[in-house]
Write a protein that holds these residues in place. Sequence first.
Motif, PDB file in Angstrom:
ATOM      1  N   CYS A  61      -4.691  -9.338  -1.434  1.00 31.88           N
ATOM      2  CA  CYS A  61      -4.409 -10.079  -2.660  1.00 31.88           C
ATOM      3  C   CYS A  61      -5.055 -11.465  -2.616  1.00 31.88           C
ATOM      4  CB  CYS A  61      -2.901 -10.229  -2.860  1.00 31.88           C
ATOM      5  SG  CYS A  61      -2.039  -8.701  -3.309  1.00 31.88           S
ATOM      6  N   VAL A  62      -4.948 -12.133  -1.474  1.00 39.01           N
ATOM      7  CA  VAL A  62      -5.536 -13.467  -1.328  1.00 39.01           C
ATOM      8  C   VAL A  62      -7.043 -13.406  -1.538  1.00 39.01           C
ATOM      9  CG1 VAL A  62      -5.982 -15.361   0.277  1.00 39.01           C
ATOM     10  CG2 VAL A  62      -3.708 -14.312   0.190  1.00 39.01           C
ATOM     11  N   ARG A  63      -7.692 -12.426  -0.902  1.00 39.88           N
ATOM     12  CA  ARG A  63      -9.144 -12.304  -1.045  1.00 39.88           C
ATOM     13  C   ARG A  63      -9.536 -11.976  -2.487  1.00 39.88           C
ATOM     14  NH1 ARG A  63      -8.831  -9.997   4.269  1.00 39.88           N
ATOM     15  NH2 ARG A  63      -8.880  -7.853   3.494  1.00 39.88           N
ATOM     16  N   ILE A  79      -3.047 -13.391 -12.980  1.00 40.08           N
ATOM     17  CA  ILE A  79      -2.844 -13.395 -11.529  1.00 40.08           C
ATOM     18  C   ILE A  79      -1.992 -12.201 -11.118  1.00 40.08           C
ATOM     19  CG2 ILE A  79      -1.823 -14.660  -9.588  1.00 40.08           C
ATOM     20  CD1 ILE A  79      -2.511 -17.251 -11.081  1.00 40.08           C
ATOM     21  N   ALA A  80      -0.926 -11.941 -11.884  1.00 43.07           N
ATOM     22  CA  ALA A  80      -0.044 -10.809 -11.584  1.00 43.07           C
ATOM     23  C   ALA A  80      -0.800  -9.484 -11.678  1.00 43.07           C
ATOM     24  CB  ALA A  80       1.146 -10.795 -12.536  1.00 43.07           C
ATOM     25  N   ASP A  81      -1.711  -9.363 -12.638  1.00 44.67           N
ATOM     26  CA  ASP A  81      -2.490  -8.132 -12.774  1.00 44.67           C
ATOM     27  C   ASP A  81      -3.349  -7.881 -11.540  1.00 44.67           C
ATOM     28  OD1 ASP A  81      -1.465  -7.577 -15.265  1.00 44.67           O
ATOM     29  OD2 ASP A  81      -3.168  -8.418 -16.379  1.00 44.67           O
ATOM     30  N   ILE A  82      -3.968  -8.931 -11.015  1.00 46.05           N
ATOM     31  CA  ILE A  82      -4.788  -8.787  -9.808  1.00 46.05           C
ATOM     32  C   ILE A  82      -3.923  -8.377  -8.625  1.00 46.05           C
ATOM     33  CG2 ILE A  82      -6.205 -10.044  -8.136  1.00 46.05           C
ATOM     34  CD1 ILE A  82      -7.275 -11.708 -10.481  1.00 46.05           C
ATOM     35  N   GLU A  84      -1.031  -6.779  -8.768  1.00 42.49           N
ATOM     36  CA  GLU A  84      -0.561  -5.410  -8.971  1.00 42.49           C
ATOM     37  C   GLU A  84      -1.632  -4.387  -8.634  1.00 42.49           C
ATOM     38  OE1 GLU A  84       1.968  -2.959 -12.276  1.00 42.49           O
ATOM     39  OE2 GLU A  84       0.320  -4.190 -13.024  1.00 42.49           O
ATOM     40  N   LYS A  85      -2.848  -4.597  -9.101  1.00 40.05           N
ATOM     41  CA  LYS A  85      -3.930  -3.644  -8.821  1.00 40.05           C
ATOM     42  C   LYS A  85      -4.199  -3.549  -7.327  1.00 40.05           C
ATOM     43  CE  LYS A  85      -6.241  -4.223 -13.285  1.00 40.05           C
ATOM     44  NZ  LYS A  85      -7.446  -4.737 -13.994  1.00 40.05           N
ATOM     45  N   THR A  86      -4.149  -4.697  -6.653  1.00 42.35           N
ATOM     46  CA  THR A  86      -4.394  -4.707  -5.213  1.00 42.35           C
ATOM     47  C   THR A  86      -3.268  -4.011  -4.460  1.00 42.35           C
ATOM     48  OG1 THR A  86      -5.566  -6.819  -5.452  1.00 42.35           O
ATOM     49  CG2 THR A  86      -4.889  -6.175  -3.224  1.00 42.35           C
ATOM     50  N   GLY A 131       4.016   0.465  -6.096  1.00 40.08           N
ATOM     51  CA  GLY A 131       2.729   0.033  -6.633  1.00 40.08           C
ATOM     52  C   GLY A 131       2.812  -0.741  -7.920  1.00 40.08           C
ATOM     53  N   SER A 132       4.000  -1.195  -8.320  1.00 41.89           N
ATOM     54  CA  SER A 132       4.154  -1.886  -9.593  1.00 41.89           C
ATOM     55  C   SER A 132       4.567  -3.334  -9.375  1.00 41.89           C
ATOM     56  CB  SER A 132       5.204  -1.175 -10.459  1.00 41.89           C
ATOM     57  OG  SER A 132       6.486  -1.267  -9.849  1.00 41.89           O
TER      58      SER A 132
END
Length: 290
Positions: A61-63, A79-82, A84-86, A131-132
Motif C-alpha cells: 500500500c505504501v509503495r 487513497i482508500a481506493d488504492i 482497497e485494490k492493493t 479484500g474490502s
Amino acid sequence: MTIAAGFVVRDGILICSDSEHSSGGILTHEPKLVLAEFSSGKVIFASAGNADLAVGAIQKCVRALQSARGGRIKSDKDIADIIEKTVEREYRKHVSAEPDPNADSMYEILAAVWCEKDPGKQAALYRTWQGSIRKVSRYDCIGSGYYLGRYVIESMAGAVDIERARVVATYTLAIAKQFVDGCGGNSHIASLKNDGTVIGLSGPDTEPLEQALGTFHERTTRLLFSLLTSNDAGFAMALSDFDHDLRELRMGLGLDENSKQAAKEEMESLLTTIRGESTPQSATRGPERE
C-alpha cells in the motif's frame, strides 16, 4: 493477537495499538503503527492478525501510494481506493482466492487517511475486512481485543476531540492488556490532524496515563459500591475522597491547559519511530500469529 483502535473526532483521527507480537511461543514487542507520507497526503496504518501478511500488504500500500501520480489522488476516497485494490490483490494472493475466514492467515488494517488536495482537508478513518474497505464514522477496533475495546469505548461515551480520544484510547488499551490474552507491551498512540500534522505517544510516555486511569477505575468502582452499601455519611466521605483524587487524576490525564501542552509535546516522541517504520521490512519466515 492484538488490539488496535481508531477514533474519528472533530480535529482529526486518533489511532492506537498495543505492541505485543507472538510467534511459536515467543513474545516480542515492536510498534504496529506505520506512517506513510507521499506527495498527495499521509496515512497511518495499524494492523491485527497475521503479522507477516499484514505488514506485507501495508508495504505494498505504501509503495502504491508513493508511486501514484499526483493528479490521481484528490480526496481520502482516492487513497482508500488504492488501499482497497492493493489489499484485495494481496488477500486473494496470500489468503484465499475466494476470501473466506482462516484463523492462520486473516488480518485486518485500520488506516487514518489525510489528503492534501481534499478541499475539506478532513482526515478520515478506514477499516479493511478481507479484500474490502469501508469508512468509519465514529470509531472501530480490530484484533482479539475487539469486543472488550468496543465495550470500554462505548461506556466512556466516545470522544469529541483528540485530547479526550487520547484518554479513551489509553484506557481501552490498558484494560485490553489486563484482560485479553495476547494483548500486551507498550501502548502506541498517534493522531493525524485535519491540517495534516502527525503527533504520537509511545512506550514509557503512556505509563503515567495508564497508571492514572487504573487509579480512576479503582476509585470509581469504590465510589459506586459505597453508593450501594454505605450509609449517607459513608457515601459523603467516599464522594469527598473521590473529588480530591479526581482533581489529581485530571492533572495526570492532561485535562488542564498546561498538561495538554505537555502531553502534546510528549506525543511527538512516536513520530520518529513510525516515520522510520514507514516501509517496514517483511519477515522472511513463514506466517506468524499475533
